[in-house]
Write an enzyme that holds these catalytic residues in place. Structure first.
Site, PDB file in Angstrom:
ATOM      1  N   LYS A  55      33.636  28.866 -15.111  1.00  0.00           N
ATOM      2  CA  LYS A  55      32.773  28.072 -14.222  1.00  0.00           C
ATOM      3  C   LYS A  55      31.761  28.969 -13.537  1.00  0.00           C
ATOM      4  O   LYS A  55      30.572  28.648 -13.470  1.00  0.00           O
ATOM      5  CB  LYS A  55      33.607  27.349 -13.161  1.00  0.00           C
ATOM      6  CG  LYS A  55      34.290  26.106 -13.665  1.00  0.00           C
ATOM      7  CD  LYS A  55      35.321  25.576 -12.676  1.00  0.00           C
ATOM      8  CE  LYS A  55      36.152  24.491 -13.339  1.00  0.00           C
ATOM      9  NZ  LYS A  55      37.413  24.202 -12.680  1.00  0.00           N
ATOM     10  N   GLN A  99      40.316  24.132  -7.325  1.00  0.00           N
ATOM     11  CA  GLN A  99      40.997  24.060  -8.624  1.00  0.00           C
ATOM     12  C   GLN A  99      42.414  23.511  -8.458  1.00  0.00           C
ATOM     13  O   GLN A  99      43.173  23.947  -7.592  1.00  0.00           O
ATOM     14  CB  GLN A  99      41.034  25.455  -9.261  1.00  0.00           C
ATOM     15  CG  GLN A  99      41.620  25.517 -10.650  1.00  0.00           C
ATOM     16  CD  GLN A  99      40.758  24.842 -11.719  1.00  0.00           C
ATOM     17  OE1 GLN A  99      39.541  24.786 -11.611  1.00  0.00           O
ATOM     18  NE2 GLN A  99      41.400  24.319 -12.732  1.00  0.00           N
ATOM     19  N   ASP A 122      33.653  17.245  -7.885  1.00  0.00           N
ATOM     20  CA  ASP A 122      34.804  16.880  -8.703  1.00  0.00           C
ATOM     21  C   ASP A 122      35.028  15.360  -8.685  1.00  0.00           C
ATOM     22  O   ASP A 122      35.802  14.840  -9.486  1.00  0.00           O
ATOM     23  CB  ASP A 122      36.044  17.541  -8.093  1.00  0.00           C
ATOM     24  CG  ASP A 122      36.819  18.354  -9.091  1.00  0.00           C
ATOM     25  OD1 ASP A 122      36.409  18.416 -10.257  1.00  0.00           O
ATOM     26  OD2 ASP A 122      37.838  18.934  -8.687  1.00  0.00           O
TER      27      ASP A 122
HETATM   28  N1  GUN Z   1      42.303  21.282 -13.100  1.00  0.00           N
HETATM   29  C1  GUN Z   1      42.150  20.803 -14.366  1.00  0.00           C
HETATM   30  N2  GUN Z   1      41.044  20.044 -14.454  1.00  0.00           N
HETATM   31  C2  GUN Z   1      40.491  20.027 -13.235  1.00  0.00           C
HETATM   32  C3  GUN Z   1      39.324  19.398 -12.712  1.00  0.00           C
HETATM   33  O1  GUN Z   1      38.557  18.686 -13.373  1.00  0.00           O
HETATM   34  N3  GUN Z   1      39.092  19.604 -11.389  1.00  0.00           N
HETATM   35  C4  GUN Z   1      39.919  20.366 -10.625  1.00  0.00           C
HETATM   36  N4  GUN Z   1      39.608  20.508  -9.335  1.00  0.00           N
HETATM   37  N5  GUN Z   1      40.997  20.958 -11.083  1.00  0.00           N
HETATM   38  C5  GUN Z   1      41.277  20.787 -12.382  1.00  0.00           C
END
Ligand code: GUN
Length: 298
Positions: A55, A99, A122
């Site tokens: 990311k 996350q 998100d």
């Molecule tokens: N963990 C796995 N996929 C995601 C996601 O799309 N967002 C977040 N915050 N954590 C994740």
């Protein structure tokens, strides 16, 4: 019937990232600063570490600022909540992603609800999910939006199609249902308690599998000509050498013999998630800075 086409999520994600980069450059000229994304990782989950690194790199490559906050696994909940509050107040931060999963001693729901909905790239806060359910504009979860983008690229207008979503998680299943409803699909939500799942899936023109069970969906569950979106990323033992390989929730080779198009794992939905996160960040940046974003730019 010939073998199903593989839907190239990597190529679609690349195209989306290129559009985001263009818009991000325009934002920087107009706002006098880069759009910024903050990612918070608590603990050392190896898969999460890989995602977070990826990311950060892709954010910078798209011409945006990346702020990474890595906290130890035993970070008290109050400390994480305080960090989120600081990021909410920081004008250089347009998007915040915490996350998941978080360590067990931290209340995930509480942390998500603390994120400013204007920075909720998100799309998981109660405000964002409420807006999605009401059909109001707002930030939408990344993986579900990536799935629907791939479907529309592949099938065009989705109106009237029968869609079966397998899984009801807040991250994928529930939001993808809302998005498919907005596209005028007839949507069925199946889950672990669904009776005769194969028969339910056999009705579907569109199958979205998001259960996290390796190769659970078999070829003979698929209606001939269906489009299959496989959200699963499951690590399973490979051969005798003890290595692992990635497989989806759908038995790819079997499903390919029946479907018209299917996303492979890896290289299908996965690459779209981060590309949509970048898209959401630049959308949020425009809104937060009061700068108009041209319709259809993303
Ligand atoms: N963990 C796995 N996929 C995601 C996601 O799309 N967002 C977040 N915050 N954590 C994740």
């Amino acid at each position: 019937m010939s073998e199903a086409a593989l839907i190239d999520g990597k190529a679609s994600a690349e195209r989306l990232r290129a559009r985001v980069a263009e818009v991000a450059a325009g934002f920087e000229s107009a706002a006098g600063r880069k759009a910024g994304l903050a990612v918070v990782l608590v603990g050392e989950d190896p898969a999460s570490q890989v995602y977070v690194r990826s990311k950060g790199k892709q954010t910078v490559a798209a011409g945006m600022a990346s702020f990474e906050h890595k906290l130890p696994a035993d970070t008290p909940e109050a400390e994480l909540l305080a960090l989120v509050a600081r990021l909410n107040a920081d004008p250089a931060v347009d998007g915040i992603l915490v996350q998941l999963p978080l360590p067990a001693h931290i209340d995930e729901t509480k942390v998500i609800a603390t994120i400013d909905p204007n920075k909720d790239v998100d799309g998981l806060t109660p405000v964002s999910s409420g807006r999605l359910a009401l059909g109001l504009p707002g930030l939408v979860p990344c993986t579900p939006l990536g799935c629907v983008m791939l479907l529309k690229e592949n099938r065009g207008d989705l109106t009237g199609l029968d869609a079966v979503v397998i899984g009801r998680s807040i991250l994928v299943g529930k939001p993808v249902v809302q998005l498919l409803l907005q596209e005028n699909c007839t949507v069925t939500v199946a889950h672990s308690r669904t009776r005769d799942l194969p028969a339910v899936v056999r009705r579907a023109d569109i199958v979205v599998a998001a259960v996290g069970r390796p190769e659970m969906v078999r070829g003979d569950w698929i209606k001939p000509g269906a489009t299959v979106i496989d959200v699963g990323i499951n690590r399973v033992p490979a051969a005798e050498d003890g290595r692992t390989r990635l497989v989806g929730d759908v038995a790819l080779a079997e499903a390919r013999a029946v479907a018209s198009a299917i996303t492979p794992v890896p290289g299908g939905v996965g690459p779209m998630t981060i590309a949509v996160l970048l898209r959401n960040t630049i959308v949020a940046a425009h809104r937060n800075a009061g700068i108009e974003l041209a319709d259809g730019a993303l």
